[in-house]
Design a protein around this motif. Sequence first.
Motif, PDB file in Angstrom:
ATOM      1  N   ILE A 177      -0.094  62.408 115.923  1.00 34.06           N
ATOM      2  CA  ILE A 177      -1.167  63.366 115.633  1.00 34.06           C
ATOM      3  C   ILE A 177      -2.521  62.670 115.711  1.00 34.06           C
ATOM      4  N   TRP A 178      -2.625  61.510 115.092  1.00 32.35           N
ATOM      5  CA  TRP A 178      -3.889  60.766 115.152  1.00 32.35           C
ATOM      6  C   TRP A 178      -4.228  60.382 116.597  1.00 32.35           C
ATOM      7  N   HIS A 179      -3.189  60.014 117.334  1.00 29.26           N
ATOM      8  CA  HIS A 179      -3.412  59.587 118.725  1.00 29.26           C
ATOM      9  C   HIS A 179      -4.010  60.729 119.551  1.00 29.26           C
ATOM     10  N   PHE A 180      -3.449  61.922 119.439  1.00 29.38           N
ATOM     11  CA  PHE A 180      -3.971  63.042 120.227  1.00 29.38           C
ATOM     12  C   PHE A 180      -5.270  63.593 119.643  1.00 29.38           C
ATOM     13  N   ASP A 238      -7.834  59.255 132.753  1.00 27.19           N
ATOM     14  CA  ASP A 238      -8.000  58.953 131.324  1.00 27.19           C
ATOM     15  C   ASP A 238      -6.919  59.647 130.496  1.00 27.19           C
ATOM     16  N   LEU A 239      -6.720  60.927 130.773  1.00 24.65           N
ATOM     17  CA  LEU A 239      -5.750  61.689 129.983  1.00 24.65           C
ATOM     18  C   LEU A 239      -4.326  61.209 130.264  1.00 24.65           C
ATOM     19  N   THR A 240      -4.032  60.891 131.516  1.00 27.11           N
ATOM     20  CA  THR A 240      -2.701  60.355 131.838  1.00 27.11           C
ATOM     21  C   THR A 240      -2.436  59.088 131.039  1.00 27.11           C
ATOM     22  N   GLU A 241      -3.411  58.202 131.028  1.00 26.78           N
ATOM     23  CA  GLU A 241      -3.264  56.952 130.274  1.00 26.78           C
ATOM     24  C   GLU A 241      -3.036  57.235 128.794  1.00 26.78           C
ATOM     25  N   HIS A 242      -3.743  58.229 128.274  1.00 23.08           N
ATOM     26  CA  HIS A 242      -3.603  58.573 126.855  1.00 23.08           C
ATOM     27  C   HIS A 242      -2.201  59.112 126.563  1.00 23.08           C
ATOM     28  N   ILE A 243      -1.690  59.952 127.453  1.00 22.70           N
ATOM     29  CA  ILE A 243      -0.339  60.501 127.271  1.00 22.70           C
ATOM     30  C   ILE A 243       0.698  59.380 127.308  1.00 22.70           C
ATOM     31  N   LEU A 244       0.534  58.453 128.242  1.00 25.79           N
ATOM     32  CA  LEU A 244       1.512  57.369 128.371  1.00 25.79           C
ATOM     33  C   LEU A 244       1.435  56.395 127.197  1.00 25.79           C
ATOM     34  N   LYS A 245       0.255  56.253 126.610  1.00 19.24           N
ATOM     35  CA  LYS A 245       0.154  55.425 125.401  1.00 19.24           C
ATOM     36  C   LYS A 245       0.873  56.100 124.236  1.00 19.24           C
ATOM     37  N   ALA A 246       0.874  57.425 124.223  1.00 13.22           N
ATOM     38  CA  ALA A 246       1.661  58.141 123.212  1.00 13.22           C
ATOM     39  C   ALA A 246       3.147  57.853 123.408  1.00 13.22           C
ATOM     40  N   ALA A 247       3.560  57.793 124.675  1.00 18.33           N
ATOM     41  CA  ALA A 247       4.965  57.471 124.963  1.00 18.33           C
ATOM     42  C   ALA A 247       5.315  56.073 124.477  1.00 18.33           C
TER      43      ALA A 247
END
Length: 655
Positions: free
Chosen positions: A109-112, A8-17
């Motif tokens: 910021i909103w994303h994280f 889940d967190l990996t996906e979230h980080i890559l969506k930030a990218a």
Amino acid sequence: MRRISAADLTEHILKAADLLRGKMDAADYSHVISAILLLKWASDQHWQLEVPEPARWNHIMESTYRSPDEALNEALAALSKSNRPVLDELFWDLDFTRRLSHTEAQQLIWHFNAISLKVEDLKFDDVVDRAYDQALGAFADAAGKKGGEFYTPRSVIELMVRLADPRPGQSVCDPCAGSGGMLTGAEQYVAEHTGRRGELALFGQDVNAATCATARLNLLFHRIRGASLRCGDTLANPLHVTDDGRLRRFDRILTNPPFSLQYQRQEVRFSERMRYGWTSKSDLMFVQHVLATLAPDGLGVVVAPQGALFRGGAEAEIRRGIVQDDRLEAVIGIGPNVFHGTSVPACLLVLRGLNGAHAQKRGVLFINAEHEITTGRSRNYLAPRHVEKIAATFHAWREIPHFSRIVSIEEIGSSDFNLNVRRYVDPAPAVRMRLNSHSLLFGGVPRADVEAQRDRFRAFGIEVTDLFDLHEPSQLMFPPCGYEATAEKIPPLAESSENEFLSRVRGWLESERPAAINFDARMLPVARRHLMESFLKNLLPAAILDEHQLGGVFADWWADQYDSLRELNRIGLSQDAGHLEGKLHGRILELIEENLTARIKNIVALERQKLVDIYRSWGDRYGTSLLDLEKRRETAEARLRSRLRALGYPWPCEQ
């Protein structure tokens, strides 16, 4: 609320990218995202670092409508200042106001903010470090050729760490540390085997300042403190030295140096490292650096291009010295396109310290693992089953046809110290069609061909000679119904043995269920080793799958179900597990067992299909004899002659 997994967190980080992709290159956006991830992690797990007010996440959120980029700068500066030397100069060159627009900073910021990194919201305590590892791999993919400069694929690291087998109290160094994966991998390996963290002294050096910063951050997310990371060129100027200025020695060295750099002799300090010779290419110079900095009983594992194994000139002389001094333990050939930034096939060199702690294993173990890869979309990779087979073969010091062989120093010398893996271990050759002239002429399958496959068929409860009509001692004839119809009978004939084998699997699952639930989650390899040993002990006697197939199935299953097993363990050991958790426990257990059973069924089906293919190949070769063809020709000729005569035409030969 569902707890957050590493995936889940990996996906979230890559969506930030994704928010920054196309606006800056991969190295830049990975730097930006890493910094914001650090701020969120430090604020949510505030005991990890000292977090002053400007660096607290709620303070950053309050600034999103005013000046989010400046708020990020202020937060990062405050966090770094409060945590010297841990964060000192980690992001010295990062200015959010230059890298991000107002909107981009706000979106990030909103994303994280949408995800919590508090321990109680994470599925396991290693979610952040595992996710960051996976994100670094994705960043390396996006960086293309540059990705190989800082990232070694996780599966390769796992293999190298298993080969090195670091122990508590030892020192581990990566002289080309990149993003620090070798060091975190070694730490994780020992922690899982002992249940304790911080048992290793970790050292690293890398020539790239930005990469050193990534390594420091990676170690921080892995909760590793006290590692000594230096920035500088290891070959030109190794920085890990003793108080009296001598090179420091290490118990384990794991490294993936850059391939084939050019160096001049005068650039290199501590020239005594190059005791076996000098060469303009860096590959064997890095190898000599590792040999020079190994403790007497130490072990090193080095990645090198396969060209370093057989190039001539000065490199041949260097190989001669290393082999004759018994400093080379193993050469492992890896398949192509596994590493980022290059499709060149690489190898692993396992090196011994001066004492040759493993010198009782005279000779060099060559492992040809070029086919032990899985094809991916952009790169190939080592699956857990490949890592298992290679590591198990190395530690057992075992010879396996077409895979591994122990070669004497004398034989290597007779080949001019050429270490090309294929010279000593050819991969399994393509099956060549060996035709028997008697069978081609008169029909039938040579009994010797059938006998060679007898055990394979017997494992499935099939007596292979029953698939033929006996004709003469050396030949077996296909039944009157034909070989295709007979081949179709093989799956039903195998069904009974397959069901018995699957019953063994279910019996094993039933008997080992308590062990799968109640193992100490801090010492996963202990549970893994116990379960694999009992798995092999229970299923090998059936002979349907061999040791490597079973070990590979287990390794893939364990890796795939790793988090589920840990979750099962967590619920199983919970003192206050309620009714819902009890139901969840049962469902997780069902899914884990179904996954293993499905894997077993798939590989058994593949083995059964091989039997069908073998039988059909006999039919394709010998199903129709030359005598049969001649008889068919004569019959067709007679019918044609009769037809022509009926039409009033003479047969050509009768004119």
